[in-house]
Design an enzyme around this catalytic site. Sequence first.
Site, PDB file in Angstrom:
ATOM      1  N   SER A   1      -7.054  -5.562  -5.955  1.00 10.87           N
ATOM      2  CA  SER A   1      -8.333  -6.287  -5.111  1.00 10.87           C
ATOM      3  C   SER A   1      -9.534  -6.129  -6.308  1.00 10.87           C
ATOM      4  O   SER A   1      -9.384  -5.369  -6.984  1.00 10.87           O
ATOM      5  CB  SER A   1      -8.447  -5.371  -3.871  1.00 10.87           C
ATOM      6  N   THR A   2     -10.335  -6.808  -5.785  1.00 13.02           N
ATOM      7  CA  THR A   2     -11.651  -6.897  -6.245  1.00 13.02           C
ATOM      8  C   THR A   2     -12.492  -5.328  -6.394  1.00 13.02           C
ATOM      9  O   THR A   2     -12.852  -4.832  -7.189  1.00 13.02           O
ATOM     10  CB  THR A   2     -12.756  -7.571  -5.651  1.00 13.02           C
TER      11      THR A   2
ATOM     12  N   HIS B   1       2.847   3.392  -9.186  1.00 11.88           N
ATOM     13  CA  HIS B   1       2.578   1.851  -9.332  1.00 11.88           C
ATOM     14  C   HIS B   1       3.904   1.222 -10.127  1.00 11.88           C
ATOM     15  O   HIS B   1       4.311   0.141  -9.688  1.00 11.88           O
ATOM     16  CB  HIS B   1       1.364   1.624 -10.254  1.00 11.88           C
TER      17      HIS B   1
ATOM     18  N   ARG C   1       1.718  -5.003   6.199  1.00 10.02           N
ATOM     19  CA  ARG C   1       1.015  -3.978   5.559  1.00 10.02           C
ATOM     20  C   ARG C   1       2.077  -2.604   5.383  1.00 10.02           C
ATOM     21  O   ARG C   1       2.552  -2.314   6.461  1.00 10.02           O
ATOM     22  CB  ARG C   1      -0.212  -3.746   6.045  1.00 10.02           C
TER      23      ARG C   1
ATOM     24  N   ASP D   1       0.789  -1.477   0.036  1.00 19.38           N
ATOM     25  CA  ASP D   1       0.012  -0.075  -0.017  1.00 19.38           C
ATOM     26  C   ASP D   1       0.863   1.508  -0.039  1.00 19.38           C
ATOM     27  O   ASP D   1       2.014   1.175   0.579  1.00 19.38           O
ATOM     28  CB  ASP D   1      -1.095  -0.012   1.404  1.00 19.38           C
ATOM     29  N   GLY D   2       0.330   2.463  -0.466  1.00 22.32           N
ATOM     30  CA  GLY D   2       0.905   3.645  -0.321  1.00 22.32           C
ATOM     31  C   GLY D   2       1.656   3.993  -1.680  1.00 22.32           C
ATOM     32  O   GLY D   2       2.424   5.247  -1.649  1.00 22.32           O
TER      33      GLY D   2
ATOM     34  N   GLU E   1       0.581 -13.448  12.598  1.00 19.73           N
ATOM     35  CA  GLU E   1       1.145 -12.123  13.157  1.00 19.73           C
ATOM     36  C   GLU E   1       1.085 -11.017  12.322  1.00 19.73           C
ATOM     37  O   GLU E   1       1.339 -11.103  11.122  1.00 19.73           O
ATOM     38  CB  GLU E   1       2.561 -12.560  13.777  1.00 19.73           C
TER      39      GLU E   1
ATOM     40  N   TRP F   1       3.094   7.752  -2.284  1.00 18.93           N
ATOM     41  CA  TRP F   1       4.588   8.049  -2.742  1.00 18.93           C
ATOM     42  C   TRP F   1       4.410   9.086  -3.961  1.00 18.93           C
ATOM     43  O   TRP F   1       5.260  10.114  -4.000  1.00 18.93           O
ATOM     44  CB  TRP F   1       5.011   6.663  -3.280  1.00 18.93           C
TER      45      TRP F   1
ATOM     46  N   LEU G   1      11.278 -20.666  -3.927  1.00 13.34           N
ATOM     47  CA  LEU G   1      10.274 -19.712  -3.503  1.00 13.34           C
ATOM     48  C   LEU G   1       8.802 -19.725  -4.336  1.00 13.34           C
ATOM     49  O   LEU G   1       8.859 -19.994  -5.501  1.00 13.34           O
ATOM     50  CB  LEU G   1      10.803 -18.366  -3.401  1.00 13.34           C
TER      51      LEU G   1
HETATM   52  C1  FPP Z   1      -1.973   0.009  -3.391  1.00 15.19           C
HETATM   53  O1  FPP Z   1      -1.451   1.447  -3.472  1.00 15.19           O
HETATM   54  C2  FPP Z   1      -1.211  -0.542  -4.357  1.00 15.19           C
HETATM   55  C3  FPP Z   1      -2.238  -1.264  -5.302  1.00 15.19           C
HETATM   56  C4  FPP Z   1      -3.385  -0.958  -5.408  1.00 15.19           C
HETATM   57  C5  FPP Z   1      -1.194  -1.819  -6.460  1.00 15.19           C
HETATM   58  C6  FPP Z   1      -0.218  -2.639  -6.086  1.00 15.19           C
HETATM   59  C7  FPP Z   1       0.653  -3.038  -7.385  1.00 15.19           C
HETATM   60  C8  FPP Z   1       1.924  -2.947  -7.307  1.00 15.19           C
HETATM   61  C9  FPP Z   1       2.892  -2.756  -6.386  1.00 15.19           C
HETATM   62  C10 FPP Z   1       2.582  -3.014  -8.609  1.00 15.19           C
HETATM   63  C11 FPP Z   1       3.424  -4.210  -8.791  1.00 15.19           C
HETATM   64  C12 FPP Z   1       2.849  -5.538  -8.790  1.00 15.19           C
HETATM   65  C13 FPP Z   1       2.957  -6.525  -9.265  1.00 15.19           C
HETATM   66  C14 FPP Z   1       2.693  -7.955  -8.854  1.00 15.19           C
HETATM   67  C15 FPP Z   1       3.516  -6.769 -10.897  1.00 15.19           C
HETATM   68  P1  FPP Z   1      -2.415   2.584  -3.619  1.00 15.19           P
HETATM   69  O2  FPP Z   1      -2.778   3.000  -4.844  1.00 15.19           O
HETATM   70  O3  FPP Z   1      -3.739   2.157  -2.801  1.00 15.19           O
HETATM   71  O4  FPP Z   1      -1.805   3.966  -2.876  1.00 15.19           O
HETATM   72  P2  FPP Z   1      -2.350   4.949  -1.706  1.00 15.19           P
HETATM   73  O5  FPP Z   1      -3.268   4.308  -0.740  1.00 15.19           O
HETATM   74  O6  FPP Z   1      -1.378   5.682  -1.119  1.00 15.19           O
HETATM   75  O7  FPP Z   1      -3.403   5.813  -2.616  1.00 15.19           O
END
Ligand code: FPP
Length: 237
Positions: A59-60, A31, A182, A14-15, A201, A19, A125
């Site tokens: 996520s869905t 992303h 998280r 998340d984040g 945990e 960022w 892995l």
């Molecule tokens: C949450 O950040 C992150 C996502 C919704 C997407 C996670 C995807 C990646 C890390 C891209 C690469 C992954 C793979 C497996 C190819 P957010 O957009 O909700 O951030 P925010 O909460 O700061 O708005």
Amino acid sequence: MTGHLPRHVAVIMDGNGRWAGQRNLPRRVGHWEGMKAVREAVEGALETGVGILTLYAFSTQNWSRPAEEIEALMGVLQSFAERERRNLAREGVRVRVLGEVERLDAPSRDAVRRIVEATRDGDALLLNLMISYGAREEIVGAARALAEAARAGLLETDSIDEGTFRSALLTGSVPDPDLLIRTSGEMRISNFMLWHLAYTELYVTPVLWPDFTRDDLFAAILDYQRRERRFGRVTAG
Ligand code: FPP
């Protein structure tokens, strides 16, 4: 790393948006940077000997984001599969993709198929990518499948126990995570693996996902190693 290792580490990444926002950049850049952190997490897991790494990539509920952002996320997924397929295969990483893969666009489904196929023999892995995944939807799907099996006379309702229920889940073959990380400081589960997290945990770090490095993974594992896991029981001795 000494001490007992978590066998299975799951991550709510998340984040990315924050960022990018902190740098006045579009969310999609966050992303793309997040993809580099996925490499860090994989290398950290390989280095420590964690057996299973499960990443919540989409996520869905993420389908409700603006079309432009969904497109960017699918682009990141395709690019990850393209760039990383050979590296992961060489490193012995086996990739599985869990979620409603049929909802992805055709290029993304192809990318998923290719990375899964190219890495199928990996035994160092197991990397589970959760894409178009939601835990409540998964639990409802399992309940429906069991109800249909019972109606068809294939299953006695009395025989439904934790084992049968788990095996009806989309992620039935995935063991419970020992540790859930998280990022970005949010104290939420966000519809992630609700069945499996019963005794996991939890570790929340303020680090935004694009800044996550293998050292952050090691810090989470060290924290885990200081915990006492009781699974609802009292301490032995
Ligand atoms: C949450 O950040 C992150 C996502 C919704 C997407 C996670 C995807 C990646 C890390 C891209 C690469 C992954 C793979 C497996 C190819 P957010 O957009 O909700 O951030 P925010 O909460 O700061 O708005």
